[in-house]
Scaffold this motif. Structure first.
Motif, short mmCIF file in Angstrom:
data_model
loop_
_atom_site.label_atom_id
_atom_site.label_comp_id
_atom_site.label_asym_id
_atom_site.label_seq_id
_atom_site.Cartn_x
_atom_site.Cartn_y
_atom_site.Cartn_z
N VAL A 42 1.04 -1.45 0.03
CA VAL A 42 -0.03 -0.05 -0.16
C VAL A 42 1.30 0.68 0.10
CG1 VAL A 42 -1.52 1.46 1.14
CG2 VAL A 42 -2.10 -1.68 0.99
N TYR A 43 2.11 1.25 0.38
CA TYR A 43 3.18 2.46 0.61
C TYR A 43 3.46 2.50 -0.77
CZ TYR A 43 6.69 5.43 1.46
OH TYR A 43 7.43 6.40 1.60
N THR A 44 3.95 1.53 -1.38
CA THR A 44 4.68 1.50 -2.54
C THR A 44 3.28 2.50 -3.30
OG1 THR A 44 5.59 -0.10 -2.21
CG2 THR A 44 5.42 0.28 -4.53
N ILE A 45 1.94 1.71 -3.03
CA ILE A 45 0.86 2.56 -4.46
C ILE A 45 1.09 3.97 -3.84
CG2 ILE A 45 -1.45 2.61 -5.60
CD1 ILE A 45 -0.98 -0.55 -4.65
N TYR A 46 1.35 4.50 -2.78
CA TYR A 46 1.04 5.78 -2.35
C TYR A 46 1.80 6.68 -2.58
CZ TYR A 46 1.03 9.62 0.63
OH TYR A 46 1.35 10.69 0.88
N ASP A 47 2.81 6.16 -2.82
CA ASP A 47 4.25 6.57 -3.54
C ASP A 47 4.72 6.84 -4.73
OD1 ASP A 47 7.20 7.91 -2.56
OD2 ASP A 47 8.36 6.46 -3.59
N VAL A 48 4.33 6.11 -5.72
CA VAL A 48 3.69 6.20 -6.41
C VAL A 48 3.04 7.53 -7.13
CG1 VAL A 48 3.45 4.88 -8.81
CG2 VAL A 48 4.73 3.57 -7.29
N VAL A 49 1.93 7.31 -6.42
CA VAL A 49 0.76 8.55 -6.81
C VAL A 49 1.12 9.27 -6.33
CG1 VAL A 49 -1.37 8.61 -6.63
CG2 VAL A 49 -1.20 6.10 -7.36
N SER A 50 2.27 9.70 -5.50
CA SER A 50 2.05 10.46 -5.01
C SER A 50 3.72 11.55 -5.31
CB SER A 50 1.96 10.86 -3.01
OG SER A 50 3.73 10.08 -3.08
N SER A 51 4.36 11.26 -6.57
CA SER A 51 5.71 10.75 -6.70
C SER A 51 5.40 11.93 -7.95
CB SER A 51 6.82 9.77 -7.31
OG SER A 51 6.83 9.21 -6.23
N LYS A 52 6.64 13.28 -8.70
CA LYS A 52 6.36 14.04 -9.64
C LYS A 52 6.71 13.02 -10.51
CE LYS A 52 4.53 17.98 -7.42
NZ LYS A 52 5.60 19.23 -6.58
N PHE A 53 6.25 13.08 -11.88
CA PHE A 53 7.01 12.31 -12.90
C PHE A 53 7.80 13.31 -14.06
CE2 PHE A 53 5.74 8.84 -10.77
CZ PHE A 53 6.89 7.86 -10.82
N ALA A 54 8.91 13.08 -14.54
CA ALA A 54 8.97 13.66 -16.30
C ALA A 54 7.66 14.21 -17.23
CB ALA A 54 10.23 13.87 -16.97
N GLY A 55 7.30 12.50 -17.54
CA GLY A 55 6.58 12.45 -18.59
C GLY A 55 5.12 11.82 -17.88
N ASN A 56 3.94 11.97 -18.79
CA ASN A 56 2.94 11.97 -18.35
C ASN A 56 2.37 10.62 -18.52
OD1 ASN A 56 2.06 14.44 -19.18
ND2 ASN A 56 1.95 14.73 -20.41
N TRP A 92 3.68 3.11 -13.93
CA TRP A 92 4.16 2.53 -13.10
C TRP A 92 3.35 2.00 -12.03
CZ3 TRP A 92 8.70 1.01 -11.57
CH2 TRP A 92 10.02 1.51 -11.72
N VAL A 93 2.10 2.89 -11.33
CA VAL A 93 1.12 2.15 -10.73
C VAL A 93 0.63 0.77 -11.54
CG1 VAL A 93 -1.21 2.52 -10.62
CG2 VAL A 93 0.03 4.57 -10.82
N PHE A 94 0.74 0.51 -13.40
CA PHE A 94 0.36 -0.48 -13.76
C PHE A 94 1.27 -2.24 -13.39
CE2 PHE A 94 -2.41 1.27 -17.01
CZ PHE A 94 -3.59 0.96 -16.49
N ILE A 95 2.63 -1.40 -13.29
CA ILE A 95 3.46 -2.00 -12.41
C ILE A 95 3.72 -3.05 -11.37
CG2 ILE A 95 6.11 -2.83 -12.52
CD1 ILE A 95 6.70 -0.82 -14.53
N VAL A 96 3.30 -2.50 -10.83
CA VAL A 96 3.18 -2.34 -8.71
C VAL A 96 1.61 -2.87 -8.84
CG1 VAL A 96 3.02 -1.03 -6.78
CG2 VAL A 96 4.70 -0.29 -8.53
N ILE A 97 0.58 -2.94 -9.54
CA ILE A 97 -0.48 -3.50 -9.06
C ILE A 97 -0.52 -4.68 -9.70
CG2 ILE A 97 -2.88 -3.65 -9.58
CD1 ILE A 97 -2.57 -0.53 -9.52
N PHE A 98 -0.58 -4.78 -10.62
CA PHE A 98 -0.04 -6.63 -11.72
C PHE A 98 1.09 -6.92 -11.07
CE2 PHE A 98 -2.35 -3.78 -14.63
CZ PHE A 98 -3.87 -4.45 -14.20
N LEU A 99 2.31 -6.79 -10.46
CA LEU A 99 3.53 -7.49 -10.58
C LEU A 99 3.67 -7.05 -9.24
CD1 LEU A 99 5.23 -6.88 -13.29
CD2 LEU A 99 4.46 -9.03 -12.58
#
Length: 58
Positions: free
Chosen positions: A13-27, A33-40
């Motif tokens: 859960v913390y990993t998903i929160y960390d990915v969602v709250s991070s800022k990325f250069a690309g849209n 990253w969310v899909f990678i963490v959820i499916f794997l």
């Protein structure tokens, strides 16, 4: 045994929160990253902490 399962869920859960709250250069980077963490879950979490946090800006 219950404690290890709870710890794993908390890290996941913390990993998903960390990915969602991070800022990325690309849209699409955040979505990928969310899909990678959820499916794997295990591999995605390890990859996020080893590689993903470096590519995301805080």
């Amino acid at each position: 045994m219950f404690g290890l399962g709870f710890l794993g869920l908390a890290i996941y859960v913390y990993t998903i929160y960390d990915v969602v709250s991070s800022k990325f250069a690309g849209n699409n980077d955040k979505l990928v990253w969310v899909f990678i963490v959820i499916f794997l879950p295990l591999i995605g979490t390890i990859l996020w902490f080893l590689m993903g946090r470096k590519t995301a800006s805080r």
